[in-house]
Design a protein around this motif. Structure first.
Motif, PDB file in Angstrom:
ATOM      1  N   ARG A  83      -3.904  -6.874   0.812  1.00 15.35           N
ATOM      2  CA  ARG A  83      -4.796  -7.834   0.301  1.00 15.35           C
ATOM      3  C   ARG A  83      -4.255  -8.564  -1.153  1.00 15.35           C
ATOM      4  O   ARG A  83      -4.787  -9.774  -1.296  1.00 15.35           O
ATOM      5  CB  ARG A  83      -5.870  -6.729  -0.318  1.00 15.35           C
ATOM      6  N   ARG A 108       0.261   0.145   2.815  1.00 14.88           N
ATOM      7  CA  ARG A 108       1.449   1.112   2.539  1.00 14.88           C
ATOM      8  C   ARG A 108       0.720   2.487   2.846  1.00 14.88           C
ATOM      9  O   ARG A 108      -0.291   2.763   2.311  1.00 14.88           O
ATOM     10  CB  ARG A 108       1.864   1.026   1.033  1.00 14.88           C
ATOM     11  N   ASP A 135       3.135 -12.173  -2.531  1.00 12.78           N
ATOM     12  CA  ASP A 135       2.581 -10.722  -2.749  1.00 12.78           C
ATOM     13  C   ASP A 135       2.842 -10.597  -4.211  1.00 12.78           C
ATOM     14  O   ASP A 135       4.069 -10.566  -4.461  1.00 12.78           O
ATOM     15  CB  ASP A 135       3.428  -9.755  -1.660  1.00 12.78           C
ATOM     16  N   ALA A 139       7.569  -3.792  -4.096  1.00 12.81           N
ATOM     17  CA  ALA A 139       8.087  -2.331  -4.589  1.00 12.81           C
ATOM     18  C   ALA A 139       9.269  -1.634  -3.691  1.00 12.81           C
ATOM     19  O   ALA A 139      10.268  -1.875  -4.468  1.00 12.81           O
ATOM     20  CB  ALA A 139       6.805  -1.686  -4.556  1.00 12.81           C
ATOM     21  N   THR A 140       9.014  -1.111  -2.634  1.00 11.42           N
ATOM     22  CA  THR A 140       9.999  -0.699  -2.058  1.00 11.42           C
ATOM     23  C   THR A 140      10.824  -1.933  -1.152  1.00 11.42           C
ATOM     24  O   THR A 140      11.751  -1.451  -0.649  1.00 11.42           O
ATOM     25  CB  THR A 140       9.594   0.488  -0.989  1.00 11.42           C
ATOM     26  N   GLY A 141       9.837  -2.686  -0.925  1.00 10.29           N
ATOM     27  CA  GLY A 141      10.299  -3.708  -0.266  1.00 10.29           C
ATOM     28  C   GLY A 141       9.842  -3.814   1.177  1.00 10.29           C
ATOM     29  O   GLY A 141      10.001  -4.656   1.961  1.00 10.29           O
ATOM     30  N   SER A 143       6.827  -3.691   2.721  1.00 12.88           N
ATOM     31  CA  SER A 143       5.896  -4.613   3.267  1.00 12.88           C
ATOM     32  C   SER A 143       6.430  -6.179   3.398  1.00 12.88           C
ATOM     33  O   SER A 143       6.242  -6.813   4.265  1.00 12.88           O
ATOM     34  CB  SER A 143       4.683  -4.826   2.115  1.00 12.88           C
TER      35      SER A 143
HETATM   36  C1  PRP Z   1       0.840  -3.375  -2.148  1.00 10.32           C
HETATM   37  C2  PRP Z   1       1.320  -4.808  -2.833  1.00 10.32           C
HETATM   38  C3  PRP Z   1       2.490  -4.970  -1.582  1.00 10.32           C
HETATM   39  C4  PRP Z   1       3.029  -3.683  -1.442  1.00 10.32           C
HETATM   40  C5  PRP Z   1       4.185  -3.524  -2.165  1.00 10.32           C
HETATM   41  O1  PRP Z   1       0.187  -3.275  -1.298  1.00 10.32           O
HETATM   42  O2  PRP Z   1       0.422  -5.768  -2.860  1.00 10.32           O
HETATM   43  O3  PRP Z   1       1.847  -5.504  -0.456  1.00 10.32           O
HETATM   44  O4  PRP Z   1       1.939  -2.681  -1.842  1.00 10.32           O
HETATM   45  O5  PRP Z   1       4.894  -2.101  -1.885  1.00 10.32           O
HETATM   46  P1  PRP Z   1       6.180  -2.001  -1.125  1.00 10.32           P
HETATM   47  O6  PRP Z   1       7.213  -3.201  -1.353  1.00 10.32           O
HETATM   48  O7  PRP Z   1       6.507  -0.669  -1.235  1.00 10.32           O
HETATM   49  O8  PRP Z   1       5.755  -2.382   0.509  1.00 10.32           O
HETATM   50  P2  PRP Z   1      -1.036  -2.297  -0.711  1.00 10.32           P
HETATM   51  O9  PRP Z   1      -0.121  -1.658   0.654  1.00 10.32           O
HETATM   52  O10 PRP Z   1      -1.221  -1.285  -1.813  1.00 10.32           O
HETATM   53  O11 PRP Z   1      -2.219  -2.979  -0.040  1.00 10.32           O
HETATM   54  P3  PRP Z   1      -3.189  -3.635  -0.853  1.00 10.32           P
HETATM   55  O12 PRP Z   1      -2.744  -4.852  -1.290  1.00 10.32           O
HETATM   56  O13 PRP Z   1      -4.253  -3.906   0.317  1.00 10.32           O
HETATM   57  O14 PRP Z   1      -3.792  -3.189  -1.810  1.00 10.32           O
END
Ligand code: PRP
Ligand code: URA
Length: 213
Positions: A83, A108, A135, A139-141, A143
């Motif tokens: 989102r 995630r 985005d 974080a971990t990359g 997504s």
């Molecule tokens: C959050 C953020 C990224 C992701 C980053 O989304 O907006 O998409 O985490 O984390 P990563 O680099 O470890 O993958 P989240 O999954 O919390 O979903 P949301 O945006 O619907 O809250």
């Protein structure tokens, strides 16, 4: 440029740094958070669009005819990762009002931290577009890598990724998985914690933009 890599830009503009500090503060409410994410996206977009192609067209000023530059080249597409990426779309559309918008829905897993896909739709012809994947958090990359994998599987080639805050771990993973992708980062933070949250970070970007939780 970051560590000599020309495809990675860590923004150093004072306005971007100041606005990221506003986002980090625990007392910043939904309304302000949402507005500031959009402003940061616009400021970062100004940098990310620096290499847009130009062509000369003949126009007429009140005084004479002149050859003057206008934006040319590939048509843009903005692709937020749902989102939280939605919060950056408005800022980029202010710069590129005619851009088409795709959506990639990922969340995630709270335990494994691996991304799960739940929605994807891209504007055609994606292979001919200049694509901006947005985005706020890298974080971990996981997504970002999954979103860009998906776009490439559908033919996307010219891809830029933009985030407000990155962790070193995510930046390295994204760069290794997709070395051809240009990456714009508002701030490179210190590290991930054991729950894979960015520190010092700003918390859960999706929850803060949409006022959930
Ligand atoms: C959050 C953020 C990224 C992701 C980053 O989304 O907006 O998409 O985490 O984390 P990563 O680099 O470890 O993958 P989240 O999954 O919390 O979903 P949301 O945006 O619907 O809250
Ligand atoms: N997603 C967020 O929204 N924040 C983090 O710190 C990590 C992932």
């Amino acid at each position: 440029m970051y560590n000599g890599n020309e495809n990675i830009v860590i923004c150093d503009h004072p306005l971007i740094k100041h606005k990221i500090t506003m986002l980090r503060k625990i007392e910043t409410g939904t309304n302000e958070f949402r507005a500031v994410v959009e402003e940061i996206a616009m400021l970062m977009g100004y940098e990310a669009l620096r290499d847009l192609e130009l062509e000369e067209v003949e126009i007429e000023t009140p005084l004479e005819k002149a050859n003057c530059p206008v934006i040319a080249g590939k048509k843009p597409a903005v692709v937020p990762i749902l989102r939280a990426g939605l919060g950056m779309v408005g800022g980029l559309l202010k710069l590129m009002p005619a851009a088409k918008v795709g959506h990639i829905g990922l969340y995630r897993d709270e335990v494994t931290h691996e991304p799960h896909e739940y929605y994807c739709k891209l504007p055609a012809p994606i292979e001919l577009r200049k694509i901006f994947v947005v985005d706020p958090m890298l974080a971990t990359g996981g997504s970002a890598v999954a979103a860009i994998d998906f776009i490439k599987q559908h033919g996307g080639k010219d891809i830029t990724f933009m985030c407000v805050i990155a962790a070193p771990e995510g930046l390295e993973r994204l760069q290794k998985a997709h070395p051809d992708v240009k990456i714009f980062v508002g701030n490179l933070d210190r590290e991930l914690n054991e729950a894979a949250y960015i520190c010092p970070g700003l918390g859960d970007a999706g929850d803060r933009i949409f006022g959930t939780k």
